[in-house]
Design an enzyme around this catalytic site. Structure first.
Site, PDB file in Angstrom:
ATOM      1  N   PHE A  89      -9.004  -4.918  10.919  1.00 31.21           N
ATOM      2  CA  PHE A  89     -10.283  -4.682  10.238  1.00 31.21           C
ATOM      3  C   PHE A  89     -10.081  -4.842   8.742  1.00 31.21           C
ATOM      4  O   PHE A  89      -8.955  -4.911   8.285  1.00 31.21           O
ATOM      5  CB  PHE A  89     -10.858  -3.307  10.580  1.00 31.21           C
ATOM      6  CG  PHE A  89     -10.031  -2.127  10.130  1.00 31.21           C
ATOM      7  CD1 PHE A  89     -10.147  -1.622   8.836  1.00 31.21           C
ATOM      8  CD2 PHE A  89      -9.131  -1.515  11.004  1.00 31.21           C
ATOM      9  CE1 PHE A  89      -9.391  -0.528   8.430  1.00 31.21           C
ATOM     10  CE2 PHE A  89      -8.375  -0.416  10.603  1.00 31.21           C
ATOM     11  CZ  PHE A  89      -8.502   0.067   9.319  1.00 31.21           C
ATOM     12  N   TYR A 146       0.772  -1.249   0.000  1.00 30.78           N
ATOM     13  CA  TYR A 146       0.000   0.000   0.000  1.00 30.78           C
ATOM     14  C   TYR A 146       0.803   1.300   0.000  1.00 30.78           C
ATOM     15  O   TYR A 146       0.231   2.366  -0.165  1.00 30.78           O
ATOM     16  CB  TYR A 146      -0.992  -0.014   1.177  1.00 30.78           C
ATOM     17  CG  TYR A 146      -2.053  -1.066   0.972  1.00 30.78           C
ATOM     18  CD1 TYR A 146      -3.104  -0.850   0.098  1.00 30.78           C
ATOM     19  CD2 TYR A 146      -1.973  -2.303   1.603  1.00 30.78           C
ATOM     20  CE1 TYR A 146      -4.062  -1.819  -0.137  1.00 30.78           C
ATOM     21  CE2 TYR A 146      -2.929  -3.283   1.383  1.00 30.78           C
ATOM     22  CZ  TYR A 146      -3.965  -3.036   0.513  1.00 30.78           C
ATOM     23  OH  TYR A 146      -4.910  -4.000   0.281  1.00 30.78           O
TER      24      TYR A 146
HETATM   25  C1  LIG Z   1      -2.860  -7.803  -3.146  1.00 33.07           C
HETATM   26  C2  LIG Z   1      -3.774  -7.998  -4.325  1.00 33.07           C
HETATM   27  C3  LIG Z   1      -5.145  -7.407  -3.994  1.00 33.07           C
HETATM   28  C4  LIG Z   1      -3.180  -7.252  -5.531  1.00 33.07           C
HETATM   29  O1  LIG Z   1      -4.093  -7.267  -6.607  1.00 33.07           O
HETATM   30  P1  LIG Z   1      -3.627  -7.110  -8.144  1.00 33.07           P
HETATM   31  O2  LIG Z   1      -4.843  -6.779  -8.928  1.00 33.07           O
HETATM   32  O3  LIG Z   1      -2.841  -8.294  -8.543  1.00 33.07           O
HETATM   33  O4  LIG Z   1      -2.681  -5.833  -8.073  1.00 33.07           O
HETATM   34  P2  LIG Z   1      -2.375  -4.807  -9.275  1.00 33.07           P
HETATM   35  O5  LIG Z   1      -2.254  -5.590 -10.560  1.00 33.07           O
HETATM   36  O6  LIG Z   1      -3.369  -3.704  -9.303  1.00 33.07           O
HETATM   37  O7  LIG Z   1      -0.967  -4.256  -8.821  1.00 33.07           O
HETATM   38  C5  LIG Z   1      -0.688  -2.889  -8.632  1.00 33.07           C
HETATM   39  C6  LIG Z   1       0.760  -2.753  -8.219  1.00 33.07           C
HETATM   40  O8  LIG Z   1       0.961  -3.362  -6.935  1.00 33.07           O
HETATM   41  C7  LIG Z   1       1.953  -4.393  -7.010  1.00 33.07           C
HETATM   42  N1  LIG Z   1       1.500  -5.466  -6.125  1.00 33.07           N
HETATM   43  C8  LIG Z   1       0.259  -5.945  -6.020  1.00 33.07           C
HETATM   44  N2  LIG Z   1       0.215  -6.885  -5.084  1.00 33.07           N
HETATM   45  C9  LIG Z   1       1.456  -7.026  -4.592  1.00 33.07           C
HETATM   46  C10 LIG Z   1       2.027  -7.862  -3.627  1.00 33.07           C
HETATM   47  N3  LIG Z   1       1.296  -8.764  -2.974  1.00 33.07           N
HETATM   48  N4  LIG Z   1       3.339  -7.707  -3.378  1.00 33.07           N
HETATM   49  C11 LIG Z   1       4.080  -6.795  -4.033  1.00 33.07           C
HETATM   50  N5  LIG Z   1       3.573  -5.980  -4.978  1.00 33.07           N
HETATM   51  C12 LIG Z   1       2.282  -6.104  -5.258  1.00 33.07           C
HETATM   52  C13 LIG Z   1       1.943  -4.811  -8.462  1.00 33.07           C
HETATM   53  O9  LIG Z   1       3.143  -5.435  -8.824  1.00 33.07           O
HETATM   54  C14 LIG Z   1       1.735  -3.484  -9.146  1.00 33.07           C
HETATM   55  O10 LIG Z   1       2.948  -2.765  -9.090  1.00 33.07           O
HETATM   56  P3  LIG Z   1       3.410  -1.736 -10.207  1.00 33.07           P
HETATM   57  O11 LIG Z   1       2.496  -0.574 -10.101  1.00 33.07           O
HETATM   58  O12 LIG Z   1       4.808  -1.421  -9.853  1.00 33.07           O
HETATM   59  O13 LIG Z   1       3.233  -2.462 -11.509  1.00 33.07           O
HETATM   60  C15 LIG Z   1      -3.922  -9.499  -4.696  1.00 33.07           C
HETATM   61  O14 LIG Z   1      -2.663 -10.040  -4.908  1.00 33.07           O
HETATM   62  C16 LIG Z   1      -4.641 -10.316  -3.657  1.00 33.07           C
HETATM   63  O15 LIG Z   1      -5.865 -10.470  -3.703  1.00 33.07           O
HETATM   64  N6  LIG Z   1      -3.888 -10.900  -2.680  1.00 33.07           N
HETATM   65  C17 LIG Z   1      -4.486 -11.765  -1.646  1.00 33.07           C
HETATM   66  C18 LIG Z   1      -5.379 -10.980  -0.689  1.00 33.07           C
HETATM   67  C19 LIG Z   1      -4.636  -9.835  -0.054  1.00 33.07           C
HETATM   68  O16 LIG Z   1      -3.545 -10.008   0.470  1.00 33.07           O
HETATM   69  N7  LIG Z   1      -5.238  -8.641  -0.111  1.00 33.07           N
HETATM   70  C20 LIG Z   1      -4.706  -7.466   0.531  1.00 33.07           C
HETATM   71  C21 LIG Z   1      -5.478  -7.271   1.782  1.00 33.07           C
HETATM   72  S1  LIG Z   1      -4.818  -6.074   2.834  1.00 33.07           S
END
Ligand SMILES: CC(C)(COP(=O)(O)OP(=O)(O)OC[C@H]1O[C@@H](n2cnc3c(N)ncnc32)[C@H](O)[C@@H]1OP(=O)(O)O)[C@@H](O)C(=O)NCCC(=O)NCCS
Length: 427
Positions: free
Chosen positions: A427, A148
């Site tokens: 949360f 984030y």
């Molecule tokens: C985390 C999550 C929501 C990311 O969704 P996503 O659609 O694949 O992410 P995006 O394609 O929009 O990525 C946006 C950017 O964030 C980065 N990013 C996304 N998830 C990441 C992760 N877990 N670790 C490192 N970088 C990450 C991407 O590489 C991308 O980077 P860039 O702008 O340099 O290219 C997804 O991996 C997920 O559902 N994870 C499991 C649930 C979870 O952990 N949710 C977070 C809750 S707090």
């Protein structure tokens, strides 16, 4: 504030539609649509497929949040491929005021659709919506700390986990003045909500809890495979005022019956008397060798409460609440300060929401913040401003790492608080 009728964000809607995806608000009164969203959310965090009673309970608890899904209409499924929900939560800030914060949760993207920019669109949509509603900051707790920062969030509170070797330590705190008794979650829940509200109002970084978040702390929700193991003990002052409770599970040792482990689900203490009575209760349980607890503050007084400091070990210190400032003057004026002073801050925000140069002037603990052209004292990205906002001691480290330039010591002196911020739940 009527945040539920805030329309879908047109920028993210357009971005996703260019990739063949549809961004939509979920009608949480439509059980089928909402169940699909809840199933996707559970799957996103690798939880069990929710049974009917779990879906029903979740619908009842979560229907009041703004609920958004991303749909791939090319696949015949009721479940969205992306989820997020949000609501306005009262965040306690230094000085004890409670500020409206845009709380974001349930960010998931289906593994089949990962790394195509869905999370980026969801977060963009949340931040722009909150900003349009005039909310000064956004908050979340995170599964991974690498996600984030790119959207302007910075870690603002830290949480400690502990294991206490109860065979090794003896109680070194005060004597109990009030009363402890077992209670039942159903019977105690309304009382617990009152206790929790005092706890949450009493420390910067805590948030006022919706019923769902409060009920998770008193006992198990439906579908918890360990539901029957929960115990709930309340603490009331001598005059009968409810001041705290502990919800915990006891787990057996395979070979030694005298060595059970207690896992604390939540310890709520609105007063020091409640805190010490509940700690003493846990540490003196018979047939128990270890007590494990999570999401305590960095200043948890356990070392002072036991005869042998090394018997109470911190097993992790982890970033916990992340803060994203959306409106610099409103956010900085909402908290109070323990020292007076004046600083010009140059805030960088790639997102274009919070950037600018601001003079912060603190007089008698209250701030005035206005745009200025004066020379800058401190230059920092918006995520670093989020990190220092609640008073945690992070400015100097960020300066050493080159992420804050200028007079980081002055920034630290102005923002830091004697009592560190804490968020004691997820949360
Ligand atoms: C985390 C999550 C929501 C990311 O969704 P996503 O659609 O694949 O992410 P995006 O394609 O929009 O990525 C946006 C950017 O964030 C980065 N990013 C996304 N998830 C990441 C992760 N877990 N670790 C490192 N970088 C990450 C991407 O590489 C991308 O980077 P860039 O702008 O340099 O290219 C997804 O991996 C997920 O559902 N994870 C499991 C649930 C979870 O952990 N949710 C977070 C809750 S707090």
């Amino acid at each position: 504030m009527d945040f539920l009728s805030q329309p879908i964000d047109p920028t993210s809607e357009r971005d996703l539609s260019a990739g063949g995806l549809r961004l939509a608000l979920v009608d949480t009164t439509d059980a089928d649509a909402f169940d699909g969203w809840i199933r996707a959310d559970f799957r996103g965090f690798h939880s069990e497929r929710p049974k009917k009673e779990v879906l029903e309970e979740a619908r009842g608890y979560l229907g009041g949040r703004r609920t958004t899904g991303v749909y791939d209409d090319a696949i015949p499924a009721q479940e969205p491929v992306g989820t997020v929900n949000s609501w306005v939560a009262p965040l306690t800030v230094p000085g004890g005021e409670r500020v409206d914060a845009w709380a974001i949760s349930s960010v998931t993207v289906a593994p089949t659709h990962r790394r195509r920019g869905i999370a980026r669109a969801l977060l963009g949509s949340e931040l722009r919506s909150a900003h349009e509603l005039g909310i000064p900051l956004a908050i979340l707790t995170v599964s991974e700390s690498v996600i984030y920062g790119r959207w302007g969030f910075g870690p603002a509170t830290y949480a400690t986990s502990w294991t206490i070797d109860t065979k090794r330590v003896r109680w070194a705190g005060t004597e109990m003045t009030g009363r402890l008794s077992f209670t039942d979650p159903e019977e105690y829940r309304d009382t617990a909500e009152g206790v929790l509200d005092r706890v949450m109002a009493g420390r910067a970084g805590e948030i006022g809890l919706e019923t769902y978040l409060a009920h998770r702390l008193t006992g198990p929700l439906k579908g918890d495979p360990e539901a029957d193991k929960y115990r709930l003990v309340r603490y009331d002052s001598l005059s009968g005022e409810p001041e705290g409770f502990v919800s915990y599970l006891v787990k057996g040792d395979e070979v030694d019956f005298t060595r059970h482990t207690v896992e604390v689900n939540y310890l709520a203490a609105a007063t020091d008397d409640a805190l010490t009575a509940l700690w003493r209760y846990l540490l003196e349980l018979d047939l128990v060798a270890n007590v494990k607890v999570w999401t305590r503050g960095v200043d948890e007084p356990l070392p002072a409460l036991v005869s042998d400091i090394r018997g109470a070990q911190v097993t992790s210190v982890q970033d916990h609440l992340w803060v994203r400032i959306l409106d610099v003057p409103a956010a900085l004026q909402a908290r109070s300060y323990e020292r007076d002073g004046s600083l010009v801050l140059e805030v960088a925000d790639d997102f274009g929401i919070a950037d600018g140069r601001y003079r912060l002037t603190v007089t008698d603990g209250r701030a005035e913040v206005a745009a200025t052209d004066d020379a800058t004292d401190v230059t920092l990205p918006v995520n670093a401003l989020g990190s220092v906002y609640l008073g945690h001691d992070t400015a100097r480290g960020l300066a050493v790492a080159g992420r804050i330039q200028g007079d980081a010591d002055a920034l630290d002196r102005l923002f830091r608080t004697a009592v560190p911020p804490r968020l004691s739940t997820w949360f």
